[in-house]
Design a protein around this motif. Structure first.
Motif, PDB file in Angstrom:
ATOM      1  N   TYR A 106      -4.608   7.821  -3.802  1.00 55.28           N
ATOM      2  CA  TYR A 106      -3.406   7.266  -3.196  1.00 55.28           C
ATOM      3  C   TYR A 106      -2.648   8.339  -2.422  1.00 55.28           C
ATOM      4  N   GLU A 107      -2.509   9.524  -3.013  1.00 56.74           N
ATOM      5  CA  GLU A 107      -1.765  10.593  -2.352  1.00 56.74           C
ATOM      6  C   GLU A 107      -2.485  11.081  -1.100  1.00 56.74           C
ATOM      7  N   TRP A 108      -3.831  11.076  -1.109  1.00 55.82           N
ATOM      8  CA  TRP A 108      -4.575  11.437   0.095  1.00 55.82           C
ATOM      9  C   TRP A 108      -4.250  10.444   1.212  1.00 55.82           C
ATOM     10  N   GLY A 109      -4.204   9.161   0.879  1.00 57.42           N
ATOM     11  CA  GLY A 109      -3.844   8.159   1.873  1.00 57.42           C
ATOM     12  C   GLY A 109      -2.443   8.368   2.411  1.00 57.42           C
ATOM     13  N   GLN A 110      -1.506   8.677   1.514  1.00 59.48           N
ATOM     14  CA  GLN A 110      -0.136   8.933   1.955  1.00 59.48           C
ATOM     15  C   GLN A 110      -0.054  10.185   2.823  1.00 59.48           C
ATOM     16  N   ALA A 126      -2.426  10.651  11.036  1.00 60.57           N
ATOM     17  CA  ALA A 126      -3.861  10.443  11.271  1.00 60.57           C
ATOM     18  C   ALA A 126      -4.230   8.961  11.268  1.00 60.57           C
ATOM     19  N   VAL A 127      -3.416   8.134  10.623  1.00 63.23           N
ATOM     20  CA  VAL A 127      -3.693   6.703  10.526  1.00 63.23           C
ATOM     21  C   VAL A 127      -2.425   5.932  10.866  1.00 63.23           C
ATOM     22  N   ASP A 128      -2.592   4.657  11.177  1.00 66.40           N
ATOM     23  CA  ASP A 128      -1.447   3.815  11.487  1.00 66.40           C
ATOM     24  C   ASP A 128      -0.524   3.737  10.271  1.00 66.40           C
ATOM     25  N   PRO A 129       0.725   4.146  10.406  1.00 66.16           N
ATOM     26  CA  PRO A 129       1.581   4.264   9.216  1.00 66.16           C
ATOM     27  C   PRO A 129       1.872   2.941   8.525  1.00 66.16           C
ATOM     28  N   ASP A 171       0.151  -0.230   8.764  1.00 67.17           N
ATOM     29  CA  ASP A 171      -1.002  -0.965   8.251  1.00 67.17           C
ATOM     30  C   ASP A 171      -1.673  -0.212   7.106  1.00 67.17           C
ATOM     31  N   PHE A 172      -1.900   1.095   7.289  1.00 67.15           N
ATOM     32  CA  PHE A 172      -2.595   1.857   6.251  1.00 67.15           C
ATOM     33  C   PHE A 172      -1.752   1.945   4.989  1.00 67.15           C
ATOM     34  N   ALA A 173      -0.458   2.254   5.142  1.00 69.58           N
ATOM     35  CA  ALA A 173       0.398   2.382   3.968  1.00 69.58           C
ATOM     36  C   ALA A 173       0.469   1.069   3.198  1.00 69.58           C
ATOM     37  N   ARG A 174       0.504  -0.047   3.935  1.00 70.29           N
ATOM     38  CA  ARG A 174       0.557  -1.349   3.277  1.00 70.29           C
ATOM     39  C   ARG A 174      -0.708  -1.601   2.477  1.00 70.29           C
ATOM     40  N   ARG A 175      -1.874  -1.352   3.071  1.00 71.15           N
ATOM     41  CA  ARG A 175      -3.131  -1.595   2.369  1.00 71.15           C
ATOM     42  C   ARG A 175      -3.322  -0.609   1.221  1.00 71.15           C
ATOM     43  N   ASN A 176      -2.942   0.641   1.434  1.00 67.54           N
ATOM     44  CA  ASN A 176      -3.075   1.653   0.390  1.00 67.54           C
ATOM     45  C   ASN A 176      -2.215   1.278  -0.815  1.00 67.54           C
TER      46      ASN A 176
END
Length: 222
Positions: free
Chosen positions: A19-23, A30-33, A35-40
């Protein structure tokens, strides 16, 4: 020789490395803030509730890694270790590992998180043996986005632990004592397979199960 197996996230470190890597990827752009944060966050909530589909999540996580060259991923992971992981390491967890090492036990970390994220963390903890979800690599060593084999979660941890021991010509029954330290009810299958399960920083569901079974409870991060 005894065997000591350890979950990683919320067991040896007081956070969820996946989870922290995704954050971290969100923070560095590096990723769409959104969409990615929502899915993560949704996947993490499913994990906490014990409803996560590990294949679906790993395809999401590894698919994200596959979008970038390995050299870039490795550079980012170096920052991730410095900014997120190393500040979170706790002496209590290091002391627990050292105690088993000093006693000559065979030690491994077994985690549902993928090897790319967790291998540097295992090294920082001083653990050589890591059993983790394996990303498929192409001929150039780039991550393809696919998972090799079955997930290292739930009952899959039992399968992977047995397979790893088999490469050493051993089974769980060959050890006088076999320990497994974990925080989550998701790991009840492997906790039930060892002689000495230890509910470590347990969530509410594992705590209740441990109390019912008479398993010891260890709180490393208080």
């Amino acid at each position: 020789m005894n065997l000591a197996l350890f979950d990683l996230d919320h067991t040896l470190i007081p956070l969820d490395s996946d989870y922290e890597w995704g954050q971290f990827l969100v923070r560095i752009g590096a990723v769409d803030p959104e969409d990615f944060a929502r899915r993560n966050a949704a996947f993490y909530a499913q994990y906490e509730a014990g409803t996560l589909d590990p294949v679906e999540y790993l395809e999401f996580a590894l698919g994200t890694l596959a979008r970038f060259p390995r050299s870039q991923l490795d550079a980012w992971h170096g920052r991730f270790m410095d900014e997120v992981i190393r500040p979170a390491l706790r002496q209590s967890a290091l002391d627990l590992l050292r105690r088993h090492q000093d006693e000559g036990d065979l030690i491994a970390i077994i985690t549902a998180t993928n090897r790319f994220v967790t291998e540097p963390i295992a090294r920082a903890l001083g653990v050589d043996n890591l059993i983790a979800a394996e990303p498929e690599l192409d001929a150039q060593g780039e991550i393809t986005g696919k998972l090799r084999g079955i997930p290292t979660s739930g009952p899959g941890k039992v399968i992977h632990a047995n397979d790893w021991l088999a490469t050493r010509g051993k089974t769980l029954r060959d050890f006088g004592r076999s320990y497994f330290y974990s925080d989550s009810q998701n790991d009840i299958p492997l906790l039930s397979a060892v002689t000495h399960p230890v509910a470590t920083n347990p969530n509410a569901l594992l705590r209740a199960h441990a109390l019912a079974q008479g398993w010891p409870i260890l709180n490393l991060f208080e």
